[in-house]
Design an enzyme around this catalytic site. Sequence first.
Site, PDB file in Angstrom:
ATOM      1  CE1 TYR A  17      -3.334   2.861   0.746  1.00 39.69           C
ATOM      2  CE2 TYR A  17      -2.296   3.084   2.905  1.00 39.69           C
ATOM      3  CZ  TYR A  17      -3.183   3.545   1.936  1.00 39.69           C
ATOM      4  OH  TYR A  17      -3.903   4.691   2.169  1.00 39.69           O
TER       5      TYR A  17
HETATM    6  P1  NAP Z   1     -13.245   4.139   1.843  1.00 35.82           P
HETATM    7  O1  NAP Z   1     -14.203   4.709   2.812  1.00 35.82           O
HETATM    8  O2  NAP Z   1     -12.987   2.682   1.837  1.00 35.82           O
HETATM    9  O3  NAP Z   1     -13.642   4.601   0.381  1.00 35.82           O
HETATM   10  C1  NAP Z   1     -12.904   4.129  -0.712  1.00 35.82           C
HETATM   11  C2  NAP Z   1     -13.546   4.626  -1.994  1.00 35.82           C
HETATM   12  O4  NAP Z   1     -12.794   4.093  -3.088  1.00 35.82           O
HETATM   13  C3  NAP Z   1     -14.987   4.169  -2.127  1.00 35.82           C
HETATM   14  O5  NAP Z   1     -15.765   5.237  -2.609  1.00 35.82           O
HETATM   15  C4  NAP Z   1     -14.890   3.045  -3.146  1.00 35.82           C
HETATM   16  O6  NAP Z   1     -16.035   3.040  -3.955  1.00 35.82           O
HETATM   17  C5  NAP Z   1     -13.690   3.470  -3.987  1.00 35.82           C
HETATM   18  N1  NAP Z   1     -13.086   2.300  -4.621  1.00 35.82           N
HETATM   19  C6  NAP Z   1     -12.401   1.278  -4.041  1.00 35.82           C
HETATM   20  N2  NAP Z   1     -12.063   0.372  -4.970  1.00 35.82           N
HETATM   21  C7  NAP Z   1     -12.560   0.819  -6.151  1.00 35.82           C
HETATM   22  C8  NAP Z   1     -12.559   0.305  -7.466  1.00 35.82           C
HETATM   23  N3  NAP Z   1     -12.011  -0.878  -7.784  1.00 35.82           N
HETATM   24  N4  NAP Z   1     -13.168   1.020  -8.437  1.00 35.82           N
HETATM   25  C9  NAP Z   1     -13.765   2.209  -8.151  1.00 35.82           C
HETATM   26  N5  NAP Z   1     -13.796   2.736  -6.924  1.00 35.82           N
HETATM   27  C10 NAP Z   1     -13.208   2.048  -5.934  1.00 35.82           C
HETATM   28  O7  NAP Z   1     -11.803   4.800   1.990  1.00 35.82           O
HETATM   29  P2  NAP Z   1     -11.263   6.157   2.650  1.00 35.82           P
HETATM   30  O8  NAP Z   1     -10.761   5.818   3.994  1.00 35.82           O
HETATM   31  O9  NAP Z   1     -12.224   7.256   2.447  1.00 35.82           O
HETATM   32  O10 NAP Z   1      -9.972   6.382   1.726  1.00 35.82           O
HETATM   33  C11 NAP Z   1      -9.976   7.271   0.626  1.00 35.82           C
HETATM   34  C12 NAP Z   1      -8.543   7.470   0.179  1.00 35.82           C
HETATM   35  O11 NAP Z   1      -7.766   7.981   1.273  1.00 35.82           O
HETATM   36  C13 NAP Z   1      -7.840   6.199  -0.292  1.00 35.82           C
HETATM   37  O12 NAP Z   1      -7.037   6.466  -1.402  1.00 35.82           O
HETATM   38  C14 NAP Z   1      -6.977   5.824   0.908  1.00 35.82           C
HETATM   39  O13 NAP Z   1      -5.838   5.084   0.524  1.00 35.82           O
HETATM   40  C15 NAP Z   1      -6.612   7.194   1.444  1.00 35.82           C
HETATM   41  N6  NAP Z   1      -6.248   7.207   2.858  1.00 35.82           N
HETATM   42  C16 NAP Z   1      -7.167   6.885   3.820  1.00 35.82           C
HETATM   43  C17 NAP Z   1      -6.779   6.879   5.166  1.00 35.82           C
HETATM   44  C18 NAP Z   1      -7.727   6.543   6.272  1.00 35.82           C
HETATM   45  O14 NAP Z   1      -7.265   6.371   7.425  1.00 35.82           O
HETATM   46  N7  NAP Z   1      -9.027   6.456   6.038  1.00 35.82           N
HETATM   47  C19 NAP Z   1      -5.468   7.209   5.501  1.00 35.82           C
HETATM   48  C20 NAP Z   1      -4.566   7.532   4.491  1.00 35.82           C
HETATM   49  C21 NAP Z   1      -4.977   7.522   3.177  1.00 35.82           C
HETATM   50  P3  NAP Z   1     -16.971   1.726  -4.212  1.00 35.82           P
HETATM   51  O15 NAP Z   1     -16.912   0.897  -2.983  1.00 35.82           O
HETATM   52  O16 NAP Z   1     -18.314   2.328  -4.529  1.00 35.82           O
HETATM   53  O17 NAP Z   1     -16.347   1.095  -5.391  1.00 35.82           O
END
Ligand code: NAP
Length: 249
Positions: A157
Amino acid sequence: MTNNLTGKTALVTGSTSGIGRATALKLAAVGAHVIVSGRDAQRGDATVASIRDAGGKADFVAADLSKAGSVHKLAEQALGLAGGRIDILVNNAGVFPFGPTTEVSDTDLDTVAAVNIKAPFLLVAALVPAMTANGGGAIVNVTTMVASFGMAGMALYGASKAALQLLTKSWAAEFGPGGVRVNAVSPGPTRTEGTVGMGEGLDQLAATTPAGRPGNPEDVADAIVFLASEQAKHIHGVVLPVDGGRLAV
Ligand code: NAP
């Protein structure tokens, strides 16, 4: 309002959930027509409904970013809905299967590379020409604090997001002269649907930060909207940590 985005169009990947949804809501609240995207049409429609109920403009396009064909189709459909021009692209969608390197499956390896690196690359390549032709645009990539230091269980990741961080700088160099600014935000532990499964692990990780607690999706979304707006007009190629200070200590 200094970051008024009335008349602008924005595509936010992964806006059916978490940070992406919060970003879509905030971009729409300051006037942008937002193209909401993800695989889950029900959650996508709910995001669009929230935006429209608040008086904003949004449409949903379903896409599976692990498949190149679907990414190309998303770019095409988004351009169609937005009148041939996307002013703001937020590459937010991401997958984060944590675990030991020895246990990473070929499938996970391919999916992480496809969603976290290849999809942003294809979207940038597809959408930047129209941005440049229209005098400019803004791209914000969402990376992670573990793109900047090593953490056991996060090799795949972290490496995928480190690639996106270098792409951010490379694209800033490549597209800045054409008026397209490219920046990134690097979140720390943030409470979203995607991190629910981490349970207390999220709080333990956040306890190591100066803030001492996880962030909210809105904290990250505020930084994304800022980098996408005119307020950031002289900012190119930065990776802005929104991590409670974890990278500082
Ligand atoms: P989340 O709640 O799991 O949301 C992830 C989003 O990505 C969902 O809208 C999902 O949409 C979409 N997604 C996943 N796989 C996909 C695919 N194959 N095709 C199209 N869409 C896809 O995640 P989050 O925590 O908000 O994270 C958002 C971003 O922030 C990510 O890039 C993550 O790496 C980054 N981030 C998060 C954290 C944290 O602690 N939350 C920390 C650092 C970085 P569907 O399910 O509708 O496909």
